[in-house]
Write an enzyme that holds these catalytic residues in place. Sequence first.
Site, PDB file in Angstrom:
ATOM      1  N   ASP A  69      18.150  25.707  21.346  1.00  0.00           N
ATOM      2  CA  ASP A  69      18.264  26.302  22.697  1.00  0.00           C
ATOM      3  C   ASP A  69      19.209  25.693  23.644  1.00  0.00           C
ATOM      4  O   ASP A  69      19.853  24.918  23.271  1.00  0.00           O
ATOM      5  CB  ASP A  69      16.837  26.600  23.391  1.00  0.00           C
ATOM      6  CG  ASP A  69      16.075  25.095  23.421  1.00  0.00           C
ATOM      7  OD1 ASP A  69      16.705  24.049  23.400  1.00  0.00           O
ATOM      8  OD2 ASP A  69      15.017  25.167  23.878  1.00  0.00           O
ATOM      9  N   ASN A 136       3.482  25.268  29.096  1.00  0.00           N
ATOM     10  CA  ASN A 136       3.249  26.778  28.679  1.00  0.00           C
ATOM     11  C   ASN A 136       2.803  27.247  27.381  1.00  0.00           C
ATOM     12  O   ASN A 136       2.587  28.436  27.148  1.00  0.00           O
ATOM     13  CB  ASN A 136       3.825  27.433  29.678  1.00  0.00           C
ATOM     14  CG  ASN A 136       5.287  27.704  29.160  1.00  0.00           C
ATOM     15  OD1 ASN A 136       5.718  27.236  28.417  1.00  0.00           O
ATOM     16  ND2 ASN A 136       6.056  28.622  29.885  1.00  0.00           N
ATOM     17  N   HIS A 138       5.383  27.261  25.145  1.00  0.00           N
ATOM     18  CA  HIS A 138       6.680  27.793  24.680  1.00  0.00           C
ATOM     19  C   HIS A 138       6.984  27.108  23.498  1.00  0.00           C
ATOM     20  O   HIS A 138       6.809  25.644  23.529  1.00  0.00           O
ATOM     21  CB  HIS A 138       7.647  27.965  25.561  1.00  0.00           C
ATOM     22  CG  HIS A 138       8.615  26.580  26.285  1.00  0.00           C
ATOM     23  ND1 HIS A 138       8.999  26.964  27.344  1.00  0.00           N
ATOM     24  CD2 HIS A 138       8.636  25.629  25.745  1.00  0.00           C
ATOM     25  CE1 HIS A 138       9.804  25.613  27.838  1.00  0.00           C
ATOM     26  NE2 HIS A 138       9.350  25.104  26.709  1.00  0.00           N
ATOM     27  N   GLU A 143       8.879  32.070  25.591  1.00  0.00           N
ATOM     28  CA  GLU A 143       8.044  31.908  26.592  1.00  0.00           C
ATOM     29  C   GLU A 143       6.861  32.738  26.341  1.00  0.00           C
ATOM     30  O   GLU A 143       6.802  33.634  25.511  1.00  0.00           O
ATOM     31  CB  GLU A 143       8.567  32.134  27.841  1.00  0.00           C
ATOM     32  CG  GLU A 143       9.814  31.451  28.727  1.00  0.00           C
ATOM     33  CD  GLU A 143       9.572  29.977  29.103  1.00  0.00           C
ATOM     34  OE1 GLU A 143       8.694  29.438  28.549  1.00  0.00           O
ATOM     35  OE2 GLU A 143      10.326  29.534  29.860  1.00  0.00           O
TER      36      GLU A 143
HETATM   37  P1  PGA Z   1       9.861  18.052  27.096  1.00  0.00           P
HETATM   38  O1  PGA Z   1       9.995  19.633  26.946  1.00  0.00           O
HETATM   39  O2  PGA Z   1       9.857  17.420  25.581  1.00  0.00           O
HETATM   40  O3  PGA Z   1      10.929  17.610  27.898  1.00  0.00           O
HETATM   41  O4  PGA Z   1       8.356  17.813  27.372  1.00  0.00           O
HETATM   42  C1  PGA Z   1       9.284  20.167  25.776  1.00  0.00           C
HETATM   43  C2  PGA Z   1       9.772  21.523  25.760  1.00  0.00           C
HETATM   44  O5  PGA Z   1       9.702  22.179  26.845  1.00  0.00           O
HETATM   45  O6  PGA Z   1       9.906  22.287  24.799  1.00  0.00           O
END
Ligand code: PGA
Length: 241
Positions: A69, A136, A138, A143
């Site tokens: 992403d 959340n 995702h 999302e």
């Molecule tokens: P993080 O993000 O590793 O910074 O906690 C994880 C994500 O949003 O996939």
Amino acid sequence: MGVRITVVSPETFGLAACRELLLLAGRFEAPLLGLATGNTPKPLYEALAERVRLGEVSLARFQPPFAIDEYVVSDADHPCANRAFFAHYWSAIPATCPAQQFDPTAVDLPTEATNVGSAVEEAGGLDVVILGIGVNGHLAFNEPGTERAQRAMLTTLTAQTRASASACFGAATPTHGLTLGLAEILAARRVLLLANGAGKAEIVVRALQGPVGSDCPASFLQEHPDCSVVLDAAAAARLSP
Ligand code: PGA
């Protein structure tokens, strides 16, 4: 087969994740990886870099991996965007192929997303995808609400995702992201899901032991045939035995 969960101490999280990645990739002749960014996989990339530097492992067989992403930013080299992340955490690994990334400055962003998704498919699909999990639920920037058949796309980031991103971006937090879809991610032959810290404990239970559905995209991993999960003790704290 199915979901395997390994729980480790915070101190050994990076090394354990690295060991698991090498195990998962080991069965492929020329592994094609999908790479996550974020705070979670940093210790994995650091451990991998160290092991390559020490000559314990080599990534010479690996194909140029794909970033899963990217934030939509007007400056592709923004220090909080993925290009900077990979320059630090991936390109620093000796003798690695550069990561193939979304161009967040492309004029036609939906087409840019489609093109990257097609490139993944033309390369034969991902062998191993490294994933973090959003608070959340995702996966990459898929999302809540994203269907499992969703292909690579330009997407609107949720308030929760933007709140997490604002720790780095501040007031200029992007509103959109480019992401491989759940289709390309769940088609990976093997999945390595990583989570650490108490802040992930609740979503880890929801994703791995709750109902499967698009309200929590990570829950689709329960139906993946070969998903390995590495958690630190804090992230695993609420799982039922
Ligand atoms: P993080 O993000 O590793 O910074 O906690 C994880 C994500 O949003 O996939």
